[in-house]
Write an enzyme that holds these catalytic residues in place. Structure first.
Site, PDB file in Angstrom:
ATOM      1  N   LYS A 122       0.622  -1.416   0.446  1.00  0.00           N
ATOM      2  CA  LYS A 122       0.067   0.217   0.136  1.00  0.00           C
ATOM      3  C   LYS A 122       0.801   1.568   0.062  1.00  0.00           C
ATOM      4  CE  LYS A 122      -3.861   1.879   0.196  1.00  0.00           C
ATOM      5  NZ  LYS A 122      -4.680   1.852  -1.154  1.00  0.00           N
ATOM      6  N   ASP A 144      -5.209  -2.722  -2.714  1.00  0.00           N
ATOM      7  CA  ASP A 144      -6.851  -2.999  -3.037  1.00  0.00           C
ATOM      8  C   ASP A 144      -6.998  -3.724  -4.203  1.00  0.00           C
ATOM      9  OD1 ASP A 144      -5.276  -1.092  -3.683  1.00  0.00           O
ATOM     10  OD2 ASP A 144      -7.241   0.326  -2.857  1.00  0.00           O
ATOM     11  N   ASP A 147      -2.046 -12.366   4.976  1.00  0.00           N
ATOM     12  CA  ASP A 147      -3.632 -13.055   5.468  1.00  0.00           C
ATOM     13  C   ASP A 147      -5.214 -12.915   4.692  1.00  0.00           C
ATOM     14  OD1 ASP A 147      -4.692 -14.036   8.151  1.00  0.00           O
ATOM     15  OD2 ASP A 147      -5.821 -12.334   8.441  1.00  0.00           O
TER      16      ASP A 147
HETATM   17  C1  IPM Z   1      -3.863 -17.491   9.381  1.00  0.00           C
HETATM   18  C2  IPM Z   1      -4.776 -17.435  10.903  1.00  0.00           C
HETATM   19  C3  IPM Z   1      -4.037 -16.861  11.124  1.00  0.00           C
HETATM   20  C4  IPM Z   1      -3.051 -15.965  10.971  1.00  0.00           C
HETATM   21  C5  IPM Z   1      -4.444 -16.777  12.919  1.00  0.00           C
HETATM   22  C6  IPM Z   1      -5.748 -17.862  13.511  1.00  0.00           C
HETATM   23  C7  IPM Z   1      -4.327 -16.136  13.795  1.00  0.00           C
HETATM   24  O1  IPM Z   1      -6.028 -16.406  10.297  1.00  0.00           O
HETATM   25  O2  IPM Z   1      -3.031 -18.626   9.844  1.00  0.00           O
HETATM   26  O3  IPM Z   1      -3.848 -16.754   8.583  1.00  0.00           O
HETATM   27  O4  IPM Z   1      -4.222 -14.395  10.962  1.00  0.00           O
HETATM   28  O5  IPM Z   1      -2.305 -15.597  11.142  1.00  0.00           O
HETATM   29 MG    MG Z   2      -5.626 -15.875   7.939  1.00  0.00          MG
END
Ligand code: IPM
Ligand code: MG
Length: 369
Positions: free
Chosen positions: A205, A237, A261
């Protein structure tokens, strides 16, 4: 070959030490199937595996009062690699942040230095058509590798509660990346791309965040060492949009912890079924932790209906990245592909197929091996 040499081969048979973190919910049942498949693979390819179990997540909170006991970290460090089921569940949802099962997951990533998270989004040929994206867009094909930085950024930055200027309660988190942190994850992405379609998309970003501007500059510098790889940059985005607009444009995506994530969840949905996707979390060198990307699904635990394939495919990634058994990894992936032509757990069931339980699915994969 002379018997003498056969004997010499025998005594050199490779033995790997694997720590199993079965975790919560469906974790234990899917890990059991993956172990079944790994044992069968070991027989077939002439290596042996020694297992040790350790507690992490809700089961560790119940047994030891904390989500990541030191003993678990020690056992993992003493092994060649780690196989994780899944952690978490409603039982532990009301605990404070640092006592929750998820804290165990973040803790182990940090403690084992698992900075590179590989999350492939692929569609197995028998499951083509399961993607929610229209056929003419997905074309039945998807093969994206998300390389997510896993031990830095806002997940591991300083955070706290404070008071805003107007006196109201407030909270803050920090996103910080150092050049070496960006360099090493960029290198992983370029190395992966060299073995694939030689294209890397770096996601940031940089129109807003200073940490993203450093990210982009650094990725560009690293790219000079990989002249064969084509590099482009997308704002996060835009990338989220492009993933549904034209997912086939991507080969390797490299991005920060939090963007990775979010984008990896999106990419997994595009692939059709979250029950199919594996992941690897790698440290410097060969050590890694392998886990399905889906969660612990406490609502279906113990009923024998969960899909063990993502965990089985995580074992394939383990063989490829940590244990130097690439052929064995290919064999598991092929066996899964063959199995899917006939047998399905309820989550991926389609008419004309045979519905099987969690453990039958493991058995079928072993048969096709
Ligand atoms: C992932 C999960 C984890 C993260 C959580 C459960 C802490 O969403 O492995 O993607 O955010 O990394
Ligand atoms: Mg995750």
């Amino acid at each position: 070959m002379l018997p003498y040499f056969e004997y010499a081969d025998d005594i050199k048979m490779k033995n790997y030490k694997i720590t199993l973190l079965k975790g919560d919910g469906i974790g234990p049942e899917i890990v059991d199937e993956a172990v079944k498949v790994l044992n069968k693979t070991a027989d077939k390819f002439g290596f042996s595996v020694e297992y040790d179990e350790a507690l992490m997540g809700g089961c560790a909170i119940d047994a030891a009062g904390e989500p990541l006991p030191q003993e678990t970290i020690d056992k993992c460090k003493a092994s060649d690699s780690v196989l994780l089921g899944a952690v978490g569940g409603p039982k532990w949802d009301n605990l404070p942040g640092d006592k929750r099962p998820e804290a165990g997951l973040l803790g182990i990533r940090g403690a084992l230095g698992l900075f590179a998270n590989l999350r492939p989004s692929v569609i197995f040929e028998p499951l083509q058509g399961d993607s929610p994206i229209k056929d003419e867009i997905i074309g039945g094909q998807l093969d994206i590798l998300i390389v997510r930085e896993l031990t830095g950024g806002i997940y591991f930055g300083k955070r706290g509660r404070t008071t805003a200027e107007d006196g109201s309660p407030a909270a803050w988190d920090t996103e910080m990346y150092s050049v070496p942190e960006i360099e090493r994850i960029a290198r992983v992405a370029f190395e992966m791309a060299m073995k694939r379609d030689k294209r890397v998309t770096s996601v940031d970003k940089a129109n807003v965040l200073e940490s993203s501007r450093l990210w982009r500059e650094t990725v560009i510098k690293v790219s000079k060492d990989y002249p064969e790889v084509e590099l482009n940059h997308l704002y996060v985005d835009n990338c989220a949009m492009q993933l549904v607009r034209n997912p086939r444009q991507f080969d390797v995506i490299v991005t920060s912890n939090i963007f990775g994530d979010i984008l990896s969840d999106e990419a997994s949905m595009i692939a059709g079924s979250i029950g199919m996707l594996a992941s690897a979390s790698l440290a410097e060198g060969k050590f890694g932790l392998y886990e399905p990307i889906h969660g612990s699904a406490p609502d279906i635990a113990g009923q024998g209906i969960s899909n063990p394939l993502a965990t089985i495919l995580s074992v394939a990634m383990m063989l490829r990245y940590s244990l130097d058994q690439g052929e064995a990894a290919d064999a598991i992936e092929n066996a899964v592909n063959e199995t899917l032509k006939k047998y399905r757990t309820p989550d991926i069931y389609a008419e004309g197929m045979t519905k099987v339980s969690t453990s039958e699915m493991g058995d079928r994969v072993c048969e096709f091996l």
